[in-house]
Structures are given as C-alpha cells and as structure tokens.
Design a protein around this motif. Structure first.
Motif, PDB file in Angstrom:
ATOM      1  N   LYS A 254      38.035  45.827  43.971  1.00 12.46           N
ATOM      2  CA  LYS A 254      38.161  45.271  42.627  1.00 12.46           C
ATOM      3  C   LYS A 254      37.071  45.848  41.730  1.00 12.46           C
ATOM      4  N   GLY A 255      37.447  46.221  40.519  1.00  9.99           N
ATOM      5  CA  GLY A 255      36.472  46.698  39.560  1.00  9.99           C
ATOM      6  C   GLY A 255      36.038  48.132  39.749  1.00  9.99           C
ATOM      7  N   LEU A 256      36.963  49.003  40.194  1.00 10.46           N
ATOM      8  CA  LEU A 256      36.649  50.426  40.288  1.00 10.46           C
ATOM      9  C   LEU A 256      36.581  51.030  38.885  1.00 10.46           C
ATOM     10  N   ALA A 257      35.846  52.130  38.782  1.00 10.92           N
ATOM     11  CA  ALA A 257      35.736  52.806  37.487  1.00 10.92           C
ATOM     12  C   ALA A 257      37.070  53.431  37.101  1.00 10.92           C
ATOM     13  N   SER A 258      37.396  53.395  35.808  1.00 12.35           N
ATOM     14  CA  SER A 258      38.601  54.045  35.301  1.00 12.35           C
ATOM     15  C   SER A 258      38.467  55.562  35.424  1.00 12.35           C
ATOM     16  N   TYR A 259      39.611  56.248  35.408  1.00 13.09           N
ATOM     17  CA  TYR A 259      39.616  57.705  35.549  1.00 13.09           C
ATOM     18  C   TYR A 259      40.787  58.279  34.751  1.00 13.09           C
TER      19      TYR A 259
ATOM     20  N   SER B  44      39.001  48.875  33.652  1.00 12.57           N
ATOM     21  CA  SER B  44      38.590  49.045  35.047  1.00 12.57           C
ATOM     22  C   SER B  44      39.840  49.037  35.926  1.00 12.57           C
ATOM     23  N   VAL B  45      39.661  49.307  37.218  1.00 12.53           N
ATOM     24  CA  VAL B  45      40.793  49.476  38.124  1.00 12.53           C
ATOM     25  C   VAL B  45      40.658  48.540  39.325  1.00 12.53           C
TER      26      VAL B  45
ATOM     27  N   PHE C 106      45.270  49.252  36.342  1.00 13.18           N
ATOM     28  CA  PHE C 106      44.296  49.412  35.269  1.00 13.18           C
ATOM     29  C   PHE C 106      44.303  48.153  34.402  1.00 13.18           C
ATOM     30  N   LYS C 107      43.150  47.516  34.289  1.00 13.55           N
ATOM     31  CA  LYS C 107      43.006  46.333  33.428  1.00 13.55           C
ATOM     32  C   LYS C 107      42.323  46.788  32.139  1.00 13.55           C
ATOM     33  N   VAL C 108      43.058  46.682  31.039  1.00 14.41           N
ATOM     34  CA  VAL C 108      42.591  47.226  29.761  1.00 14.41           C
ATOM     35  C   VAL C 108      42.478  46.110  28.728  1.00 14.41           C
ATOM     36  N   SER C 109      41.384  46.130  27.987  1.00 13.26           N
ATOM     37  CA  SER C 109      41.200  45.195  26.883  1.00 13.26           C
ATOM     38  C   SER C 109      40.527  45.947  25.735  1.00 13.26           C
ATOM     39  N   SER C 110      41.325  46.334  24.748  1.00  8.20           N
ATOM     40  CA  SER C 110      40.799  47.077  23.607  1.00  8.20           C
ATOM     41  C   SER C 110      41.635  46.758  22.382  1.00  8.20           C
TER      42      SER C 110
END
Length: 233
Positions: free
Chosen positions: A91-96, A111-112, A151-155
């Motif tokens: 849980k919480g891997l860096a995005s790529y 995050s991933v 991918f968990k995205v919040s923007s």
C-alpha cells in the motif's frame, strides 16, 4: 467513512463464511470429518508487503479458503490448506509513468496500491501442546490469478482510482516458507485462532532484471470445522 466501510466488509465476510459453511455442510455432511481427519473453512485478514519495493504501509485484505487437519503420530498432524481468495502486494507505492503523457500528468499526483491475487497452498506440519496451543511450519506455494496497480488520485483534474493490469510483469508461481502459532477452543474438532507469517523465497517479478521483489505477509485467521455438531466445536 473508512470505519463504516471496514465494518460493512467484516459483516460481508462473516455472511459469506456462514453461507459457505451451510452449503458445504449440506453437500458433504460429516463425510470429510473423522477421528483422523478434520475439514473446514478458513478465513481472516492478510497484511502483506513486497520486499524490495518502497511503500508506506502493509496492504490489508481478506482471505478465504478451506483446510484439512490430518492426524499423525502423537501430537503431530499434517495441516494443508487452500486459500482461494488471497492477495499480496503493498500500500502506498510511488506513482510511475504509464506511457501516456496526459495520464502521466494526472497519475503523478497520486499513489499506488499493488494487489496480486493468488491461489495459495500452505502445506504445514502442526505440533500441538497439551494447553491447546499449536505451532505450524512448512512450505507455501501460490499461483497468480491477477495483478493490478490501483492508482489513487486526488487533484484538481481528477479524483478517484484508476486500475492498470500488470500481470505480464509478474511470475505465475510464488513459493516460500510459512510458520505460525494458533490456539484451539476445544481439544477436538474446534474453531481455531492463529497467526502465520509468510516469507517468500522467489523473486516474483518477471523479466530477469534481478529486481529482488519478494512477497511477505502476516495472516490473522479463524478456522471453522464443517460437518461437526455444535457441541464439538
């Protein structure tokens, strides 16, 4: 909101186990339980991580399957199980970057959570003490069913999750060693509570780039014998 989701998930798991027990009991009755053999359902929570990958926390998932407990000499038994629903990952891997400039701009803000779904076969020997505490140890193999990066995205551009299939980047077979401890509520044909730890010995990423990615996991479990009267559980 997260607490409510967790509670509802727990209730759903308990309901699933209950329905499964009724169905198998109706089909098989007590044919798979005898003086030397115990059969039932196993379920619980897995906390997993991938050694060699930077991440923020262990990935919590539910597991569900069935088990056998085959008595041997003295206090020894052979206790294989099959987890049909089980996941590894982190849980919480860096995005790529995924190769699409527009998507990469969105995904870079998140995050991933990596979820590797396996059919797992722990094949353990068990030793029981007189106080109903027991110890497990043995090999475990896993067959990969699917692999997803969530991918968990919040923007300002997008908020939510986006899934990517990454199964081609991982080997179909995982293998390692499992050890643990448990407690039986009664001497015979009883519900058991326990904790196992899995240490993967196979680099799970395909491609031969010596990545050094290995599965690690804690299993908090409950086993429920099937085809046994309530007085014997």
């Amino acid at each position: 909101m997260k607490r409510l989701f967790f509670l509802l998930s727990c209730l759903l798991m308990i309901q699933t186990v209950s329905h499964g027990q009724v169905l198998i009991s109706l089909l098989l009755g007590d044919k798979l339980n005898s003086d030397k053999l115990e059969f039932g359902l196993t379920t619980g929570v897995t906390l997993s991580q991938m050694d060699g990958v930077a991440h923020d926390a262990n990935l919590p998932t539910f597991n569900l399957g069935f088990y056998f407990d085959i008595k041997m000499k003295n206090a020894w038994s052979f206790a294989p199980s099959c987890l049909m629903l089980a996941k590894m990952g982190g849980k919480g891997l860096a995005s790529y970057p995924v190769g699409d400039p527009d998507m990469d701009a969105v995904l870079s803000k998140g995050s991933v959570n990596r979820q590797l779904a396996y059919i797992q076969l722990p094949l353990m020997l068990r030793y029981r003490l007189k106080n109903r505490i027991y110890f497990n140890a043995g090999p475990q193999v896993g067959l990969l069913r699917s692999a997803i990066d969530e991918f968990k995205v919040s923007s300002s551009q997008y908020e939510g999750t986006i899934d990517y299939d990454i199964a081609s980047g991982f080997k179909k077979l995982d293998a390692g060693a499992t050890t643990g401890i448990g407690f039986s509520l009664r001497e015979e044909k009883s519900m058991n509570f326990g904790l196992n730890y899995y240490y993967g010995l196979v680099d799970i990423q395909s491609g031969g780039d010596d990545s050094g990615y290995y599965n690690r996991a804690w299993y908090f479990y409950l086993t429920i014998p099937i085809g046994v009267s309530k007085g014997k559980k």
